[in-house]
Design an enzyme around this catalytic site. Structure first.
Site, PDB file in Angstrom:
ATOM      1  N   ALA A   3       0.830  -1.207   0.000  1.00  0.00           N
ATOM      2  CA  ALA A   3       0.000   0.000   0.000  1.00  0.00           C
ATOM      3  C   ALA A   3       0.866   1.259   0.000  1.00  0.00           C
ATOM      4  O   ALA A   3       0.651   2.191  -0.789  1.00  0.00           O
ATOM      5  CB  ALA A   3      -0.905  -0.016   1.238  1.00  0.00           C
ATOM      6  N   GLU A  54      10.368  -5.296  -5.168  1.00  0.00           N
ATOM      7  CA  GLU A  54       9.226  -5.999  -4.539  1.00  0.00           C
ATOM      8  C   GLU A  54       9.242  -7.449  -5.009  1.00  0.00           C
ATOM      9  O   GLU A  54       9.136  -7.706  -6.204  1.00  0.00           O
ATOM     10  CB  GLU A  54       7.925  -5.293  -4.938  1.00  0.00           C
ATOM     11  CG  GLU A  54       6.641  -6.087  -4.698  1.00  0.00           C
ATOM     12  CD  GLU A  54       6.374  -6.447  -3.244  1.00  0.00           C
ATOM     13  OE1 GLU A  54       6.150  -5.539  -2.435  1.00  0.00           O
ATOM     14  OE2 GLU A  54       6.402  -7.663  -2.919  1.00  0.00           O
ATOM     15  N   VAL A  86      14.924  -6.977  -0.921  1.00  0.00           N
ATOM     16  CA  VAL A  86      16.103  -6.355  -0.320  1.00  0.00           C
ATOM     17  C   VAL A  86      16.493  -7.203   0.892  1.00  0.00           C
ATOM     18  O   VAL A  86      15.629  -7.598   1.676  1.00  0.00           O
ATOM     19  CB  VAL A  86      15.799  -4.898   0.091  1.00  0.00           C
ATOM     20  CG1 VAL A  86      16.928  -4.323   0.943  1.00  0.00           C
ATOM     21  CG2 VAL A  86      15.574  -4.041  -1.152  1.00  0.00           C
ATOM     22  N   CYS A 123      -3.700  -2.419  11.908  1.00  0.00           N
ATOM     23  CA  CYS A 123      -5.143  -2.323  12.104  1.00  0.00           C
ATOM     24  C   CYS A 123      -5.565  -2.927  13.442  1.00  0.00           C
ATOM     25  O   CYS A 123      -6.163  -4.006  13.497  1.00  0.00           O
ATOM     26  CB  CYS A 123      -5.931  -2.952  10.976  1.00  0.00           C
ATOM     27  SG  CYS A 123      -7.611  -2.332  10.998  1.00  0.00           S
ATOM     28  N   ASP A 137       3.631   0.547   7.528  1.00  0.00           N
ATOM     29  CA  ASP A 137       3.670  -0.178   8.800  1.00  0.00           C
ATOM     30  C   ASP A 137       5.064  -0.253   9.423  1.00  0.00           C
ATOM     31  O   ASP A 137       5.188  -0.521  10.613  1.00  0.00           O
ATOM     32  CB  ASP A 137       3.150  -1.608   8.603  1.00  0.00           C
ATOM     33  CG  ASP A 137       1.670  -1.659   8.278  1.00  0.00           C
ATOM     34  OD1 ASP A 137       0.977  -0.646   8.481  1.00  0.00           O
ATOM     35  OD2 ASP A 137       1.209  -2.722   7.811  1.00  0.00           O
ATOM     36  N   CYS A 181      -9.512   3.421  11.447  1.00  0.00           N
ATOM     37  CA  CYS A 181      -9.854   2.032  11.720  1.00  0.00           C
ATOM     38  C   CYS A 181     -11.373   1.901  11.687  1.00  0.00           C
ATOM     39  O   CYS A 181     -12.041   2.261  12.654  1.00  0.00           O
ATOM     40  CB  CYS A 181      -9.299   1.654  13.092  1.00  0.00           C
ATOM     41  SG  CYS A 181      -9.340  -0.090  13.402  1.00  0.00           S
TER      42      CYS A 181
HETATM   43  P1  FAD Z   1       2.028  -3.907   3.041  1.00  0.00           P
HETATM   44  O1  FAD Z   1       0.827  -3.400   2.339  1.00  0.00           O
HETATM   45  O2  FAD Z   1       1.902  -5.122   3.874  1.00  0.00           O
HETATM   46  O3  FAD Z   1       3.150  -4.109   1.922  1.00  0.00           O
HETATM   47  C1  FAD Z   1       4.487  -4.437   2.188  1.00  0.00           C
HETATM   48  C2  FAD Z   1       5.129  -4.902   0.888  1.00  0.00           C
HETATM   49  O4  FAD Z   1       6.548  -4.993   1.059  1.00  0.00           O
HETATM   50  C3  FAD Z   1       4.637  -6.267   0.443  1.00  0.00           C
HETATM   51  O5  FAD Z   1       4.199  -6.216  -0.898  1.00  0.00           O
HETATM   52  C4  FAD Z   1       5.851  -7.150   0.630  1.00  0.00           C
HETATM   53  O6  FAD Z   1       5.920  -8.218  -0.324  1.00  0.00           O
HETATM   54  C5  FAD Z   1       6.994  -6.165   0.434  1.00  0.00           C
HETATM   55  N1  FAD Z   1       8.243  -6.612   1.059  1.00  0.00           N
HETATM   56  C6  FAD Z   1       8.388  -7.321   2.202  1.00  0.00           C
HETATM   57  N2  FAD Z   1       9.681  -7.595   2.420  1.00  0.00           N
HETATM   58  C7  FAD Z   1      10.376  -7.032   1.405  1.00  0.00           C
HETATM   59  C8  FAD Z   1      11.762  -6.984   1.070  1.00  0.00           C
HETATM   60  N3  FAD Z   1      12.679  -7.606   1.820  1.00  0.00           N
HETATM   61  N4  FAD Z   1      12.143  -6.306  -0.039  1.00  0.00           N
HETATM   62  C9  FAD Z   1      11.215  -5.696  -0.817  1.00  0.00           C
HETATM   63  N5  FAD Z   1       9.883  -5.725  -0.558  1.00  0.00           N
HETATM   64  C10 FAD Z   1       9.481  -6.392   0.544  1.00  0.00           C
HETATM   65  N6  FAD Z   1      -5.880  -0.593   7.131  1.00  0.00           N
HETATM   66  C11 FAD Z   1      -6.846   0.366   7.014  1.00  0.00           C
HETATM   67  O7  FAD Z   1      -6.538   1.509   6.675  1.00  0.00           O
HETATM   68  N7  FAD Z   1      -8.155   0.087   7.247  1.00  0.00           N
HETATM   69  C12 FAD Z   1      -8.577  -1.153   7.571  1.00  0.00           C
HETATM   70  O8  FAD Z   1      -9.765  -1.389   7.748  1.00  0.00           O
HETATM   71  C13 FAD Z   1      -7.602  -2.190   7.681  1.00  0.00           C
HETATM   72  N8  FAD Z   1      -7.971  -3.443   8.001  1.00  0.00           N
HETATM   73  C14 FAD Z   1      -7.028  -4.434   8.006  1.00  0.00           C
HETATM   74  C15 FAD Z   1      -7.459  -5.738   8.253  1.00  0.00           C
HETATM   75  C16 FAD Z   1      -6.553  -6.785   8.225  1.00  0.00           C
HETATM   76  C17 FAD Z   1      -7.036  -8.180   8.491  1.00  0.00           C
HETATM   77  C18 FAD Z   1      -5.177  -6.525   7.928  1.00  0.00           C
HETATM   78  C19 FAD Z   1      -4.180  -7.660   7.850  1.00  0.00           C
HETATM   79  C20 FAD Z   1      -4.755  -5.231   7.698  1.00  0.00           C
HETATM   80  C21 FAD Z   1      -5.676  -4.171   7.739  1.00  0.00           C
HETATM   81  N9  FAD Z   1      -5.283  -2.839   7.536  1.00  0.00           N
HETATM   82  C22 FAD Z   1      -6.228  -1.853   7.450  1.00  0.00           C
HETATM   83  C23 FAD Z   1      -3.847  -2.476   7.553  1.00  0.00           C
HETATM   84  C24 FAD Z   1      -3.226  -2.228   6.173  1.00  0.00           C
HETATM   85  O9  FAD Z   1      -3.467  -3.311   5.324  1.00  0.00           O
HETATM   86  C25 FAD Z   1      -1.728  -1.980   6.323  1.00  0.00           C
HETATM   87  O10 FAD Z   1      -1.517  -0.988   7.297  1.00  0.00           O
HETATM   88  C26 FAD Z   1      -1.107  -1.526   5.010  1.00  0.00           C
HETATM   89  O11 FAD Z   1      -1.212  -2.544   4.040  1.00  0.00           O
HETATM   90  C27 FAD Z   1       0.356  -1.112   5.219  1.00  0.00           C
HETATM   91  O12 FAD Z   1       0.990  -0.848   4.012  1.00  0.00           O
HETATM   92  P2  FAD Z   1       2.544  -1.197   3.801  1.00  0.00           P
HETATM   93  O13 FAD Z   1       2.843  -0.864   2.385  1.00  0.00           O
HETATM   94  O14 FAD Z   1       3.332  -0.592   4.888  1.00  0.00           O
HETATM   95  O15 FAD Z   1       2.625  -2.777   4.002  1.00  0.00           O
END
Ligand code: FAD
Length: 415
Positions: free
Chosen positions: A13, A35, A78, A161, A298, A341
């Site tokens: 995201a 990714e 990475v 979340c 996150d 949330c």
């Molecule tokens: P992610 O979306 O998890 O993406 C991380 C990416 O990094 C992944 O594609 C992964 O493959 C990649 N990655 C990992 N390791 C490496 C590496 N070594 N090198 C390169 N890439 C890598 N949020 C809301 O706003 N509202 C909600 O209602 C909500 N409900 C949720 C319900 C559930 C059950 C869950 C699980 C989550 C919910 N969330 C909600 C939270 C939301 O999904 C996350 O906060 C959000 O996806 C965070 O984005 P991000 O890009 O930090 O992490």
């Protein structure tokens, strides 16, 4: 070593949103996303998959289809950072040198930290909405349960979340209530923490539903083991004096939210703080020590709610501040900690928690239209119909919709 301009780690995201947001402002700059995954998931939709509202397919897209046009995608992971040398190492052995680094690999779910859990996930009544392949099993269990005990767990903070463990519980209990089964099914919430929800303004509305569904609330209960075949969950219970003992709870259905941490390659890097999260300035999202490193989503140590809604607010702020730092004409901006949330308290109604740093309420709508501290149909409609297209069509395309930020003051924006 290959050279890159702006390197983004992670295509979740946060990573996709920030790449798109930079491109939307300056289409000529070179951006590379590292990714490893072939799929991108809209994780906020998994609560509705577990509640029988969305099909799982609605929450998945091919990664290739959402990489912003003109952005290079390296399908690799990475494995290490060398911020002193502006370099990262990839799992295929390549090294990349960058001008600017954006760190957004999310967090990791530590399923193996709970003894016996991995062997029984997806069977014996043990499920979790925290995994794409398991969320449909939640709904299958809910529909199949006719009596007994349903247990919902929440690990120590921080988690992404933080409302999701209880969202699963309320939607399940609502279904059992509508089927007149709640007199035969007892519902228990077992939370490692001490409160139902971290921002107190939302607790009264949630407590009304706790009473409606006759939910047995247990705090300071941390899940440590699951015996799937015998259907027994073991908790470590800590009392006010700090003493702890183990407690066994039999179940017919168990919904687990696993403990969570920063990924190991981040935790063991120079970018991490003591707790393992990327150490950023909470307002600018620039790294505290490395001026050409930024982070969002996150993985950061800022005290906001770890949500996609937070990433939606952070992406344009990182994009603007990064471009300003490399000489483009943009006004630096500050992040106020916004996160959201949507608590699905019953099918058709949501308590829409929206807040920033320090638990300050940051509603997107005036209270006469949508009071987030009360359950409303409008908030459900927003979650079911509006937020998915806001995610796919606005946030991941670099368009600002439902985002909040403040202009940075002059002194604070210099570094
Ligand atoms: P992610 O979306 O998890 O993406 C991380 C990416 O990094 C992944 O594609 C992964 O493959 C990649 N990655 C990992 N390791 C490496 C590496 N070594 N090198 C390169 N890439 C890598 N949020 C809301 O706003 N509202 C909600 O209602 C909500 N409900 C949720 C319900 C559930 C059950 C869950 C699980 C989550 C919910 N969330 C909600 C939270 C939301 O999904 C996350 O906060 C959000 O996806 C965070 O984005 P991000 O890009 O930090 O992490």
């Amino acid at each position: 070593t290959e050279q890159r301009d702006i390197l983004v780690v992670g295509g979740g995201a946060a990573g996709i949103a920030v790449a798109a947001s930079i491109k939307a402002r300056q289409s000529a700059v070179g951006i590379t996303i590292v990714e490893p995954a072939s799929n991108h998931f809209y994780q906020p939709g998994w609560t509705l998959v577990g509640g029988g509202v969305f099909s799982p397919e609605k929450t998945r897209r091919d990664m290739a289809s959402i990489i912003p046009p003109g952005v290079e995608w390296i399908q690799s992971a990475v494995t290490a950072f060398a911020p002193e040398d502006n370099r990262v190492t990839l799992s295929d052995g390549r090294t990349l040198q960058y001008q600017q680094l954006v760190v957004a690999p999310g967090l990791v779910l530590n399923w193996s930290a709970i003894e016996g859990l991995e062997d029984t996930l997806g069977k014996n009544g043990v499920t979790s909405n925290y995994r794409y392949d398991l969320a449909p099993y939640t709904w299958a269990l809910v529909k199949g349960l006719k009596g007994g005990r349903a247990v919902f767990t929440q690990p120590p903070m921080p988690i992404k979340c933080a409302g999701a463990p209880q969202k699963a519980m309320y939607l399940s209990a609502d279904y059992w209530l509508s089927e007149s089964l709640l007199s035969d099914i007892s519902v228990g919430f077992y939370n490692a923490g001490a409160v139902l929800f971290g921002v107190s303004e939302y607790v009264p509305a949630l407590m009304e539903y706790v009473r409606r569904y006759n939910i047995d609330l247990n705090f300071q209960h941390n899940l440590v083991a699951v015996d799937g075949p015998r259907q027994i969950a073991t908790f470590v219970v800590t009392n006010a004096e700090g003493e702890s003992h183990r407690e066994q709870v039999p179940f017919e259905m168990l919904h687990v939210c696993p403990p969570q941490s920063a990924p190991a390659f981040v935790r063991h890097s120079a970018l991490a703080d003591k707790a393992g999260w990327v150490d950023v300035n909470p307002a600018t999202l620039q790294h505290q020590r490395y001026g050409n490193v930024w982070a969002l989503g996150d993985v950061i140590n800022a005290p906001n709610a770890k949500t996609a809604a937070a990433a939606r607010a952070q992406a344009p702020i990182v994009a603007t501040n990064l471009l300003a730092a490399i000489g483009y004409h943009c006004e630096p901006r500050h992040y106020n900690g916004y996160g959201s949330c949507p608590l699905t308290v019953e099918r058709g109604k949501i308590v829409l928690a929206e807040f920033g740093y320090g638990g300050k309420l940051l509603p997107s709508f005036p209270p006469w239209l949508l009071d987030g501290t009360r359950p409303t149909r409008l908030a459900w409609w927003l979650k079911e119909r509006i937020l998915p297209p806001v995610y796919w069509q606005a946030m991941l395309k670099g368009r600002e919709w439902l985002t909040q930020s403040e202009p940075a003051t002059r002194e604070e924006s210099t570094h």
